[in-house]
Scaffold this motif. Structure first.
Motif, mmCIF file in Angstrom:
data_model
loop_
_atom_site.group_PDB
_atom_site.id
_atom_site.type_symbol
_atom_site.label_atom_id
_atom_site.label_comp_id
_atom_site.label_asym_id
_atom_site.label_seq_id
_atom_site.Cartn_x
_atom_site.Cartn_y
_atom_site.Cartn_z
ATOM 1 N N SER A 54 0.825 -1.210 0.000
ATOM 2 C CA SER A 54 0.000 0.000 0.000
ATOM 3 C C SER A 54 0.856 1.256 0.000
ATOM 4 C CB SER A 54 -0.923 -0.015 1.223
ATOM 5 O OG SER A 54 -1.669 1.177 1.295
ATOM 6 N N GLU A 55 1.967 1.225 0.719
ATOM 7 C CA GLU A 55 2.823 2.422 0.830
ATOM 8 C C GLU A 55 3.362 2.849 -0.530
ATOM 9 O OE1 GLU A 55 6.930 3.880 3.092
ATOM 10 O OE2 GLU A 55 6.030 1.919 3.565
ATOM 11 N N VAL A 56 3.836 1.906 -1.324
ATOM 12 C CA VAL A 56 4.417 2.285 -2.621
ATOM 13 C C VAL A 56 3.341 2.678 -3.623
ATOM 14 C CG1 VAL A 56 4.455 -0.023 -3.657
ATOM 15 C CG2 VAL A 56 6.177 1.655 -4.317
ATOM 16 N N LEU A 57 2.171 2.057 -3.557
ATOM 17 C CA LEU A 57 1.110 2.384 -4.509
ATOM 18 C C LEU A 57 0.506 3.764 -4.258
ATOM 19 C CD1 LEU A 57 -0.800 -1.005 -4.963
ATOM 20 C CD2 LEU A 57 0.857 0.072 -6.484
ATOM 21 N N HIS A 58 0.750 4.331 -3.098
ATOM 22 C CA HIS A 58 0.240 5.666 -2.791
ATOM 23 C C HIS A 58 1.216 6.765 -3.211
ATOM 24 C CE1 HIS A 58 -2.833 3.633 -0.321
ATOM 25 N NE2 HIS A 58 -3.507 4.761 -0.437
ATOM 26 N N LYS A 59 2.342 6.394 -3.792
ATOM 27 C CA LYS A 59 3.313 7.402 -4.211
ATOM 28 C C LYS A 59 2.823 8.095 -5.477
ATOM 29 C CE LYS A 59 7.432 5.415 -2.080
ATOM 30 N NZ LYS A 59 7.646 6.568 -1.189
ATOM 31 N N TYR A 60 2.693 9.409 -5.393
ATOM 32 C CA TYR A 60 2.153 10.220 -6.488
ATOM 33 C C TYR A 60 2.999 10.097 -7.752
ATOM 34 C CZ TYR A 60 0.838 14.529 -8.978
ATOM 35 O OH TYR A 60 0.446 15.431 -9.923
ATOM 36 N N GLU A 61 4.328 10.008 -7.590
ATOM 37 C CA GLU A 61 5.219 9.985 -8.745
ATOM 38 C C GLU A 61 5.002 8.749 -9.622
ATOM 39 O OE1 GLU A 61 6.095 10.301 -5.643
ATOM 40 O OE2 GLU A 61 7.297 12.117 -5.348
ATOM 41 N N LEU A 62 4.450 7.671 -9.048
ATOM 42 C CA LEU A 62 4.246 6.442 -9.811
ATOM 43 C C LEU A 62 3.234 6.638 -10.946
ATOM 44 C CD1 LEU A 62 5.212 3.480 -9.771
ATOM 45 C CD2 LEU A 62 3.211 2.926 -8.388
ATOM 46 N N ILE A 63 2.374 7.656 -10.809
ATOM 47 C CA ILE A 63 1.371 7.911 -11.840
ATOM 48 C C ILE A 63 2.042 8.320 -13.160
ATOM 49 C CG2 ILE A 63 -0.677 9.292 -12.422
ATOM 50 C CD1 ILE A 63 -1.122 9.696 -9.451
ATOM 51 N N ALA A 64 3.271 8.832 -13.084
ATOM 52 C CA ALA A 64 3.968 9.241 -14.306
ATOM 53 C C ALA A 64 4.210 8.062 -15.249
ATOM 54 C CB ALA A 64 5.298 9.905 -13.949
ATOM 55 N N VAL A 65 4.340 6.868 -14.697
ATOM 56 C CA VAL A 65 4.670 5.703 -15.523
ATOM 57 C C VAL A 65 3.589 5.419 -16.567
ATOM 58 C CG1 VAL A 65 5.142 3.226 -15.503
ATOM 59 C CG2 VAL A 65 6.175 4.704 -13.770
ATOM 60 N N PRO A 66 2.304 5.273 -16.188
ATOM 61 C CA PRO A 66 1.302 5.014 -17.237
ATOM 62 C C PRO A 66 1.173 6.152 -18.240
ATOM 63 C CG PRO A 66 0.256 5.359 -15.096
ATOM 64 C CD PRO A 66 1.709 5.200 -14.847
ATOM 65 N N PHE A 67 1.376 7.397 -17.804
ATOM 66 C CA PHE A 67 1.310 8.517 -18.748
ATOM 67 C C PHE A 67 2.405 8.410 -19.803
ATOM 68 C CE2 PHE A 67 -1.052 11.201 -15.476
ATOM 69 C CZ PHE A 67 -2.242 11.151 -16.176
ATOM 70 N N PHE A 68 3.641 8.157 -19.369
ATOM 71 C CA PHE A 68 4.747 8.053 -20.322
ATOM 72 C C PHE A 68 4.590 6.827 -21.222
ATOM 73 C CE2 PHE A 68 7.509 10.792 -17.448
ATOM 74 C CZ PHE A 68 7.549 11.850 -18.342
ATOM 75 N N VAL A 69 4.098 5.727 -20.668
ATOM 76 C CA VAL A 69 3.883 4.525 -21.481
ATOM 77 C C VAL A 69 2.803 4.789 -22.527
ATOM 78 C CG1 VAL A 69 3.106 2.126 -21.440
ATOM 79 C CG2 VAL A 69 4.667 2.950 -19.673
ATOM 80 N N PHE A 70 1.730 5.479 -22.130
ATOM 81 C CA PHE A 70 0.674 5.815 -23.076
ATOM 82 C C PHE A 70 1.203 6.741 -24.168
ATOM 83 C CE2 PHE A 70 -2.874 8.632 -24.365
ATOM 84 C CZ PHE A 70 -3.703 7.684 -24.932
ATOM 85 N N MET A 71 2.009 7.725 -23.777
ATOM 86 C CA MET A 71 2.599 8.631 -24.760
ATOM 87 C C MET A 71 3.417 7.854 -25.783
ATOM 88 S SD MET A 71 5.100 11.951 -24.119
ATOM 89 C CE MET A 71 6.567 11.018 -23.679
ATOM 90 N N ALA A 72 4.221 6.910 -25.315
ATOM 91 C CA ALA A 72 5.049 6.112 -26.223
ATOM 92 C C ALA A 72 4.188 5.276 -27.164
ATOM 93 C CB ALA A 72 5.981 5.213 -25.411
ATOM 94 N N ASN A 73 3.120 4.691 -26.643
ATOM 95 C CA ASN A 73 2.257 3.854 -27.477
ATOM 96 C C ASN A 73 1.523 4.661 -28.537
ATOM 97 O OD1 ASN A 73 2.526 1.091 -26.520
ATOM 98 N ND2 ASN A 73 1.667 1.808 -24.599
ATOM 99 N N VAL A 74 1.069 5.859 -28.193
ATOM 100 C CA VAL A 74 0.401 6.708 -29.180
ATOM 101 C C VAL A 74 1.379 7.118 -30.278
ATOM 102 C CG1 VAL A 74 -0.710 8.951 -29.561
ATOM 103 C CG2 VAL A 74 -1.366 7.551 -27.594
ATOM 104 N N LEU A 75 2.596 7.532 -29.875
ATOM 105 C CA LEU A 75 3.584 7.959 -30.861
ATOM 106 C C LEU A 75 4.011 6.802 -31.762
ATOM 107 C CD1 LEU A 75 5.778 10.303 -28.633
ATOM 108 C CD2 LEU A 75 4.167 10.975 -30.409
ATOM 109 N N GLU A 76 4.076 5.607 -31.182
ATOM 110 C CA GLU A 76 4.457 4.435 -31.974
ATOM 111 C C GLU A 76 3.449 4.186 -33.092
ATOM 112 O OE1 GLU A 76 4.879 -0.412 -31.396
ATOM 113 O OE2 GLU A 76 4.817 0.896 -29.648
ATOM 114 N N ARG A 77 2.170 4.440 -32.799
ATOM 115 C CA ARG A 77 1.112 4.160 -33.769
ATOM 116 C C ARG A 77 0.808 5.344 -34.687
ATOM 117 N NH1 ARG A 77 0.874 1.061 -29.565
ATOM 118 N NH2 ARG A 77 -0.084 -1.003 -29.650
#
Length: 438
Positions: free
Chosen positions: A54-77
């Motif tokens: 629970s402690e690590v999943l509450h870290k705000y900075e972790l939200i950056a990961v899905p955003f950057f992954v989504f950005m990469a997937n959109v640019l790839e396509r």
């Protein structure tokens, strides 16, 4: 039972479960849960594991990961990689090895747009590799530059590896991004220098890229730079708001995701099917990352609670060598772990133990983070695991064997080692840019 025997038992359990095919995230979660129940009882053990997760999943900075992954997937396509490659290849003109050099430059730009390695190597494997093979480039040189340059996404911001390291080490992700920029460019420069030296010594390795557009005067070739404009604006927007302090890394990642959709819309590639596929791949990628994070965080949390962290830190600090060689030992440990563990597990298993030792020895954890990311980059290329090699194999022509890919990347692993040692013994290469931001 002493902590040294518990440590050995945990390692054996991890290896045994992985040997029978249990996914790594499930393996680490199972071992951590078994250890917690053994030490704290069934009820308390489950509670301790849940608290760590629970402690690590509450870290705000972790939200950056899905955003950057989504950005990469959109640019790839959106086809931007192909346009970028075509523009840079034409701008390179008619000099020997230009396509390989431009592939490296394109990889740097793609790394700054994505932050993840797999998709970049697949794109380069689909776009650049057939082009180089068609032109008569040496197979090993072509394969090696795609794997090595594609792996730069582990180091060049906005690297997901650095985001996860920052969470584990509890250091500024913005400073990590700033610190990794120069070492990333140094590695790219080493690759380009290696290419130019090789083709100068043996011109048959790289024929000249001879198409009408490359023969145009330089200023007439500038109009082909239109394929660089949108990627350049997106990179400037994402990294600019981070380094200027206008936005956090997470906010910049959200800006990048929106920017990628805008880029796809301008290129008339944005539609429901593309968006659906990008979101689906993002969920699959982030889901696998989260499972690895949960397992690794749970395991290291339990291990630290039973005294394992202090035990390993004591072993490291007790080494009767110069402090810099303790760092070298840590790097060697990471290299060994890279032969059978995923990079996320390596980060969460080692960094919480290594980071306090690094600080106690008087070193900067941001500098160590850059070294760590460079080491992970070497792991991406190194057999027997070598994820970059497997990614390229998945899209390479059928006559290219995995053994040939592993052989092709060996010189580039050597160049990565040179870059690693440069940053190891000249820390200012990584630390001067973060100091400018203070």
């Amino acid at each position: 039972m002493g902590i040294e025997y518990i440590t050995l038992l945990i390692v054996i359990s991890l290896l045994a479960l992985m040997a029978i095919g249990v996914p790594l995230g499930i393996t680490t979660l199972t071992v951590s849960l078994a250890t917690a129940i053994l030490y704290f009882g069934e009820r308390a053990g489950f509670f301790v594991v849940a608290a760590n997760v629970s402690e690590v999943l509450h870290k705000y900075e972790l939200i950056a990961v899905p955003f950057f992954v989504f950005m990469a997937n959109v640019l790839e396509r959106s086809g931007i990689a192909k346009s970028l490659f075509d523009s840079m290849a034409i701008m390179g003109g008619r000099f020997r090895g230009s396509v390989a050099v431009q592939t490296c430059i394109v990889a740097v730009v793609l790394a700054a747009m994505s932050g993840i390695m797999g998709g970049e190597i697949v794109m380069l494997g689909l776009i650049a590799l057939p082009q180089m093979l068609r032109l008569g480039y040496d197979r090993k040189l072509s394969i090696g530059i795609i794997c090595a340059a594609g792996a730069l996404a582990t180091l060049i911001p906005p690297s997901v590896v650095l985001i996860i390291y920052g969470l584990a080490a509890q250091v500024s992700i913005t400073k990590l991004f700033a610190a990794s920029a120069v070492p990333g460019l140094i590695l790219a420069s080493l690759y380009i220098t290696y290419i130019l030296i090789r083709v100068r010594m043996n011109p048959s390795l790289a024929p000249i890229y001879d198409i009408p557009e490359t023969g145009l005067p330089f200023f007439r070739r500038l109009r082909y730079l239109k394929g660089v404009i949108l990627p350049g604006l997106l990179i400037a927007a994402v990294l600019g708001v981070i380094y200027s302090g206008v936005a956090t890394v997470t906010e910049a990642a959200a800006l990048g995701a929106v920017g990628a959709l805008v880029v796809a819309g301008v290129r008339r590639e944005l539609n429901w099917v593309m968006a659906r596929d990008a979101m689906r791949q993002t969920v699959l990628t982030v889901g696998s990352i989260i499972w690895l994070v949960l397992g690794a965080v749970s395991l290291i949390g339990i291990y630290n609670r039973i005294g394992g962290g202090e035990f390993l830190r004591g072993l490291l600090t007790a080494l009767d060598v110069s402090p810099i060689w303790v760092i070298v030992v840590m790097m060697l440990i990471v290299m060994v772990l890279g032969t059978f563990l995923e990079w996320i597990a390596i980060i969460f298993i080692t960094v919480p133990i290594f980071a306090p030792v690094v600080i106690d020895l008087g070193f900067d954890p941001v500098w160590f983070g850059v070294l760590f990311a460079m080491n992970i980059q070497m792991y991406y290329l190194s057999p027997p695991f070598g994820p970059a090699c497997f990614f390229l194999k998945s899209v390479a022509p059928k006559d290219i064997e995995l053994q040939e890919i592993f052989a092709a990347v060996l010189p580039f692993i050597g160049l990565q080692a040179i870059g690693l040692f440069l940053v190891l013994f000249i820390p200012e290469l990584a630390l001067w840019l973060p100091s400018m931001l203070e």
